[in-house]
Design a protein around this motif. Structure first.
Motif, short mmCIF file in Angstrom:
data_model
loop_
_atom_site.label_atom_id
_atom_site.label_comp_id
_atom_site.label_asym_id
_atom_site.label_seq_id
_atom_site.Cartn_x
_atom_site.Cartn_y
_atom_site.Cartn_z
N TYR A 1 19.37 -26.05 15.03
CA TYR A 1 20.54 -26.84 15.35
C TYR A 1 21.04 -27.47 14.05
O TYR A 1 20.24 -27.96 13.25
N VAL A 2 22.35 -27.48 13.85
CA VAL A 2 22.92 -28.10 12.66
C VAL A 2 24.04 -29.05 13.10
O VAL A 2 24.92 -28.66 13.87
N ALA B 1 15.18 -30.67 19.75
CA ALA B 1 14.17 -29.93 18.98
C ALA B 1 12.79 -30.57 19.08
O ALA B 1 11.78 -29.88 19.28
N VAL B 2 12.72 -31.90 18.95
CA VAL B 2 11.41 -32.56 18.93
C VAL B 2 10.74 -32.58 20.29
O VAL B 2 9.53 -32.82 20.38
N GLU B 3 11.48 -32.32 21.35
CA GLU B 3 10.89 -32.30 22.68
C GLU B 3 10.25 -30.96 23.01
O GLU B 3 9.46 -30.86 23.96
N CYS B 4 10.55 -29.92 22.24
CA CYS B 4 10.02 -28.59 22.56
C CYS B 4 8.50 -28.48 22.37
O CYS B 4 7.83 -27.91 23.24
N PRO B 5 7.92 -28.99 21.27
CA PRO B 5 6.47 -28.87 21.12
C PRO B 5 5.65 -29.50 22.24
O PRO B 5 4.75 -28.84 22.79
N PRO B 6 5.92 -30.76 22.64
CA PRO B 6 5.09 -31.32 23.72
C PRO B 6 5.38 -30.70 25.08
O PRO B 6 4.50 -30.63 25.94
N THR B 7 6.61 -30.24 25.29
CA THR B 7 6.98 -29.69 26.60
C THR B 7 6.50 -28.26 26.78
O THR B 7 6.04 -27.87 27.85
N PHE B 8 6.62 -27.47 25.70
CA PHE B 8 6.34 -26.03 25.82
C PHE B 8 5.24 -25.53 24.88
O PHE B 8 5.04 -24.32 24.75
N SER B 9 4.54 -26.44 24.22
CA SER B 9 3.47 -26.08 23.28
C SER B 9 3.96 -25.14 22.18
O SER B 9 3.25 -24.23 21.76
N THR B 10 5.17 -25.34 21.73
CA THR B 10 5.70 -24.52 20.65
C THR B 10 5.38 -25.17 19.31
O THR B 10 5.15 -26.37 19.21
N SER B 11 5.42 -24.36 18.26
CA SER B 11 5.27 -24.89 16.91
C SER B 11 6.51 -25.71 16.56
O SER B 11 7.62 -25.37 16.99
N PRO B 12 6.35 -26.78 15.78
CA PRO B 12 7.52 -27.57 15.36
C PRO B 12 8.55 -26.74 14.59
O PRO B 12 9.71 -27.12 14.49
N LEU C 1 9.50 -23.69 15.45
CA LEU C 1 10.21 -22.75 16.32
C LEU C 1 11.64 -23.21 16.62
O LEU C 1 12.57 -22.41 16.58
N VAL C 2 11.79 -24.49 16.94
CA VAL C 2 13.12 -25.07 17.16
C VAL C 2 13.27 -26.21 16.18
O VAL C 2 12.55 -27.19 16.24
N GLN C 3 14.23 -26.08 15.26
CA GLN C 3 14.39 -27.06 14.20
C GLN C 3 15.81 -27.64 14.21
O GLN C 3 16.76 -26.98 14.60
N ALA C 4 15.91 -28.89 13.78
CA ALA C 4 17.21 -29.54 13.66
C ALA C 4 17.48 -29.84 12.20
O ALA C 4 16.61 -30.33 11.48
N VAL C 5 18.68 -29.52 11.76
CA VAL C 5 19.10 -29.78 10.38
C VAL C 5 20.27 -30.75 10.46
O VAL C 5 21.31 -30.45 11.04
N MET C 6 20.08 -31.94 9.88
CA MET C 6 21.08 -33.01 10.03
C MET C 6 21.66 -33.42 8.69
O MET C 6 20.93 -33.58 7.70
N ALA C 7 22.96 -33.58 8.66
CA ALA C 7 23.62 -34.05 7.45
C ALA C 7 23.07 -35.40 7.04
O ALA C 7 22.98 -36.31 7.86
N GLY C 8 22.63 -35.53 5.79
CA GLY C 8 22.04 -36.77 5.32
C GLY C 8 20.54 -36.83 5.51
O GLY C 8 19.91 -37.84 5.15
N GLY C 9 19.94 -35.76 6.08
CA GLY C 9 18.50 -35.73 6.29
C GLY C 9 18.08 -36.44 7.57
O GLY C 9 18.89 -37.07 8.24
#
Length: 303
Positions: A67-68, A81-92, A94-102
Motif C-alpha cells: 500500500y502506498v 497491513a499491520v493487522e495481517c500478521p496477527p490475524t492470518f499468521s503472515t510474515s510482516p 507479505l503486506v507492507q505499507a509505504v507512507m510519505a514521510g516514513g
C-alpha cells in the motif's frame, strides 16, 4: 484538475450551516452521510473483485502486496497491513505499507512529504518490488505526486498497479492497471477526506486483504484458522476455534493444540481426520494450506 473542482472538495449542502446545529443534529447529519459510503463502495465491487483476484494470485506465487499513500491514506494502509500478521499468521513482509514521510508520519504529520513524486519512487525502490507484486496507490484526491511516483515505478518493474481514489478521472488512475474510483462526494466538513473518503477506503482495503487471505487458505468456514497465538486472548480464540469446528471439549482442544504448538490448522485436521500431527502437517502442505481439502484427502487415504 484544480483542487476546488474535485468532488471531495465541493461544499456539502446538507451541512452548510453545521456550525449552528445542536450536538444531536451534527451527529445525525454525519451519520446520514456515512450511510451513503457503503452504497458507493458497492458500486465499485467489480473493480475490487479484479484487485482481490490479482492479490490472491500474487500471494499464492510468492508475491507481496504494497500500500502506498500520504497522510490519512498512508495511515489506512498501515492499519490494514499491520493487522495481517496477527490475524492470518503472515510474515510482516507479505503486506507492507509505504507512507510519505516514513512510518513516523503515522502519528505526526510530515508536511510536504506527499508533494515529491521522486520520493515515492525512491521509497518503493527500497522495498525491492518485482513483477510478482501488487502495488495499491491510495489518494482521496487522486492526484498525490508521491503516490503517482510510486505507481510509475511499480508499473516500470511490471508489478500489478492499482489506484484507489474518491474522485472520477483521477490522475493516479492513469498509472494503474486496475483503477478504483469510489466517489463518496462532498464531505461533512469541506475537504476533510479523513471522513467519508477514508471510511470507503478502509472498507475496501479490509475487503481486499480479507478476501485474498480466504482465497489462499487462511480461513476455514468463517474462522481464522491461521491466527497467530501471541497473547492470552488469541490463545483462548484458538482453543475456541478448534473446539467449535471439531465438536470437542475445550480441554481436548487445548491438549491437541499443545501438541501443535498452538497451530490451529493441524489441530483441526488431526481431530477431524484422526491423524497424527506429522500427517496433518503433510496433508495441509499437499493441499496448499487449505484445511477443508486437507481433511478430505486425509479421510480418503485412510479408507
Amino acid at each position: 484538475m484544480k483542487l476546488t473542482n474535485l468532488a471531495t472538495e465541493k461544499r456539502n449542502q446538507h451541512t452548510a450551516h453545521i456550525d449552528t446545529m445542536s450536538t444531536k443534529e451534527i451527529l445525525n447529519v454525519i451519520n446520514k452521510e456515512d450511510m451513503t459510503v457503503a452504497q458507493r463502495v458497492q458500486q465499485v465491487l467489480p473493480q475490487v473483485e479484479k484487485v482481490v483476484d490479482a492479490v490472491s494470485h500474487a500471494l499464492s506465487r510468492g508475491g507481496k502486496l504494497f500500500y502506498v499513500g500520504a497522510g490519512t491514506s498512508g495511515r489506512i494502509g498501515i492499519m490494514d497491513a499491520v493487522e495481517c500478521p496477527p490475524t492470518f499468521s503472515t510474515s510482516p513482509e507479505l503486506v507492507q505499507a509505504v507512507m510519505a514521510g516514513g512510518t513516523g508520519a503515522f502519528v505526526q504529520a510530515v508536511e510536504g512529504a506527499e508533494d515529491e513524486e521522486e520520493r515515492g519512487i525512491e521509497d518503493l525502490e527500497k522495498r525491492n518490488i518485482t513483477d510478482l507484486d501488487v502495488v495499491i496507490g491510495i489518494a482521496a484526491s487522486g492526484r498525490t505526486p508521491y503516490v503517482i511516483g510510486a505507481l510509475k515505478h511499480a508499473k516500470k518493474v511490471g508489478a500489478v498497479t492499482v489506484s484507489l481514489s474518491s474522485n472520477l478521472d483521477s490522475a493516479i488512475s492513469k498509472f494503474a492497471s486496475i483503477p478504483i474510483e469510489v466517489e463518496t462526494g462532498p464531505e461533512v466538513l469541506t475537504g476533510s477526506t479523513r471522513m467519508k473518503a477514508a471510511t470507503a477506503h478502509k472498507m475496501i482495503l479490509n475487503m481486499i486483504t480479507t478476501t485474498a487471505m480466504i482465497k489462499i487458505g487462511k480461513v476455514y468456514e468463517n474462522l481464522m484458522v491461521d491466527v497467530k497465538v501471541s497473547n492470552k486472548k488469541l490463545k483462548d480464540r484458538a482453543i475456541s476455534i478448534v473446539s467449535t469446528i471439531t465438536n470437542v471439549a475445550e480441554e481436548k482442544a487445548t491438549e491437541i493444540l499443545e501438541i501443535t504448538n498452538f497451530e490451529v490448522k493441524p489441530a483441526i485436521v488431526m481431530l477431524k481426520a484422526n491423524v497424527s500431527f506429522e500427517e496433518a502437517q503433510s496433508y495441509i502442505t499437499q493441499e496448499g494450506g487449505f484445511v477443508r481439502e486437507a481433511i478430505e484427502r486425509a479421510r480418503k487415504e485412510r479408507v
